[in-house]
Design a protein around this motif. Structure first.
Motif, mmCIF file in Angstrom:
data_model
loop_
_atom_site.group_PDB
_atom_site.id
_atom_site.type_symbol
_atom_site.label_atom_id
_atom_site.label_comp_id
_atom_site.label_asym_id
_atom_site.label_seq_id
_atom_site.Cartn_x
_atom_site.Cartn_y
_atom_site.Cartn_z
ATOM 1 N N GLU A 42 -29.032 30.627 21.361
ATOM 2 C CA GLU A 42 -30.245 30.144 20.936
ATOM 3 C C GLU A 42 -30.698 29.100 20.419
ATOM 4 N N VAL A 43 -30.038 28.182 19.030
ATOM 5 C CA VAL A 43 -30.171 27.473 18.325
ATOM 6 C C VAL A 43 -29.473 25.779 19.065
ATOM 7 N N TYR A 44 -28.797 26.013 20.212
ATOM 8 C CA TYR A 44 -28.174 25.325 20.421
ATOM 9 C C TYR A 44 -28.454 24.084 21.698
ATOM 10 N N LEU A 45 -29.353 25.595 22.241
ATOM 11 C CA LEU A 45 -30.690 25.573 23.457
ATOM 12 C C LEU A 45 -31.012 24.968 23.230
ATOM 13 N N GLU A 46 -32.204 24.951 22.090
ATOM 14 C CA GLU A 46 -32.933 24.912 21.721
ATOM 15 C C GLU A 46 -33.129 24.191 21.170
ATOM 16 N N GLU A 51 -26.969 23.408 27.434
ATOM 17 C CA GLU A 51 -28.192 23.662 29.442
ATOM 18 C C GLU A 51 -28.255 24.826 29.587
ATOM 19 N N PRO A 52 -29.641 25.316 30.008
ATOM 20 C CA PRO A 52 -29.625 26.992 30.392
ATOM 21 C C PRO A 52 -28.332 26.966 31.579
ATOM 22 N N GLY A 53 -27.926 26.629 32.173
ATOM 23 C CA GLY A 53 -26.335 26.793 32.928
ATOM 24 C C GLY A 53 -25.608 26.925 32.228
ATOM 25 N N GLY A 59 -26.071 35.778 27.007
ATOM 26 C CA GLY A 59 -26.820 35.511 26.221
ATOM 27 C C GLY A 59 -25.947 34.869 25.293
ATOM 28 N N THR A 60 -24.426 34.464 25.521
ATOM 29 C CA THR A 60 -23.294 33.392 25.077
ATOM 30 C C THR A 60 -22.450 32.407 25.530
#
Length: 268
Positions: A42-46, A51-53, A59-60
């Motif tokens: 979550e934090v790294y995506l934010e 990337e979302p992919g 969710g990991t």
């Protein structure tokens, strides 16, 4: 200069104030492990580090994009609200994997290091090295959670007699750690863009870090000296004195049998 002093005093107040609802765990339960990995994602995506992919159905971060999770020990900071708990920060220590040795560590595998430093690291037993990775803190939570996680990582390495930390370290955290560990922490390559941010390849000599931390700080100005003493008090809290050498005990006015307040890291 005034701004710098104000920031140091703010850090000192933060370390002294603590947070009674927070505790640190070395992860042994699958539920905590999954939550830690989800927070990491979550934090790294934010922050645009992944990337979302790169995120799987759980969710990991997928194993394809984060192969190091299979040979890592995770730590978490948990906030307790009555019987309910929430993981608010996490980080991990990556260990060598089988015959890969030093190539198990992303800093060795992915970043350009100084040749002499790389050779020096490769001369060490890889089993006595770990890489600090996946530091993530839930948005809106105090920086005290980050201090807790770094203390847990460092104390675990002191207890496990690790020789070396490797890190692709964010510049802000590098400067904080450099202030505490000084010459025991070294930049080992050029600052570079890695996983969405600017990082400093760094190494910490774990055993030497104790000597450097406790050594005389007369070269620091008064404000720095106050903060440095607070860092020492905080990082040593919970570390049994059997891990300290006689000259450390003399410098700290401890006796060999003292147990320093409490254990700083639980297992759950």
């Amino acid at each position: 200069m005034i701004r710098k002093i104000s920031r140091m005093l703010a850090y000192r107040r933060l370390l002294r104030s603590g947070h009674p609802n927070l505790k640190v765990l070395r992860v042994t339960k699958q539920t905590h492990l999954h939550q830690a990995k989800r927070l990491h994602a979550e934090v790294y995506l934010e922050n645009g580090y992944i990337e979302p992919g790169h995120i799987d159905a759980n969710g990991t971060i997928s194993v394809e994009h984060d192969p190091y999770q299979s040979h890592a020990t995770y730590f978490v900071v948990v906030e307790m609200n009555g019987s309910e708990e929430q993981i608010v920060a996490t980080a991990r220590q990556i260990h060598p994997k089988g015959k890969k040795g030093h190539a198990s560590f992303p800093t060795m595998e992915k970043l350009k290091l100084e040749n002499n430093v790389r050779k020096a690291i490769e001369s060490l037993d890889p089993m006595q090295c770990v890489e600090i990775s996946a530091l993530a803190k839930r948005k809106g939570y105090s920086s005290f959670a980050s201090f807790l996680i770094y203390r847990a990582l460092w104390q675990h390495s002191v207890r496990a007699q690790h020789q070396l930390w490797l890190m692709a370290c964010d510049a802000i955290y590098y400067n904080r750690l450099k202030f505490l560990f000084r010459d025991a922490l070294m930049q080992i390559g050029e600052e570079t863009f890695y996983m969405g941010s600017r990082v400093i390849p760094a190494a910490l000599e774990v055993d030497r870090s104790l000597d450097i931390m406790i050594s005389n700080s007369r070269s620091l100005n008064p404000a720095q000296r106050l903060l440095h003493r607070e860092y020492i008090r905080f990082f040593l809290e919970g570390l049994p004195t059997k891990y300290l050498k006689p000259h450390h005990l003399r410098a700290l006015n401890y006796s060999r049998g003292d147990e320093v307040l409490r254990d700083a890291v639980d297992e759950a």
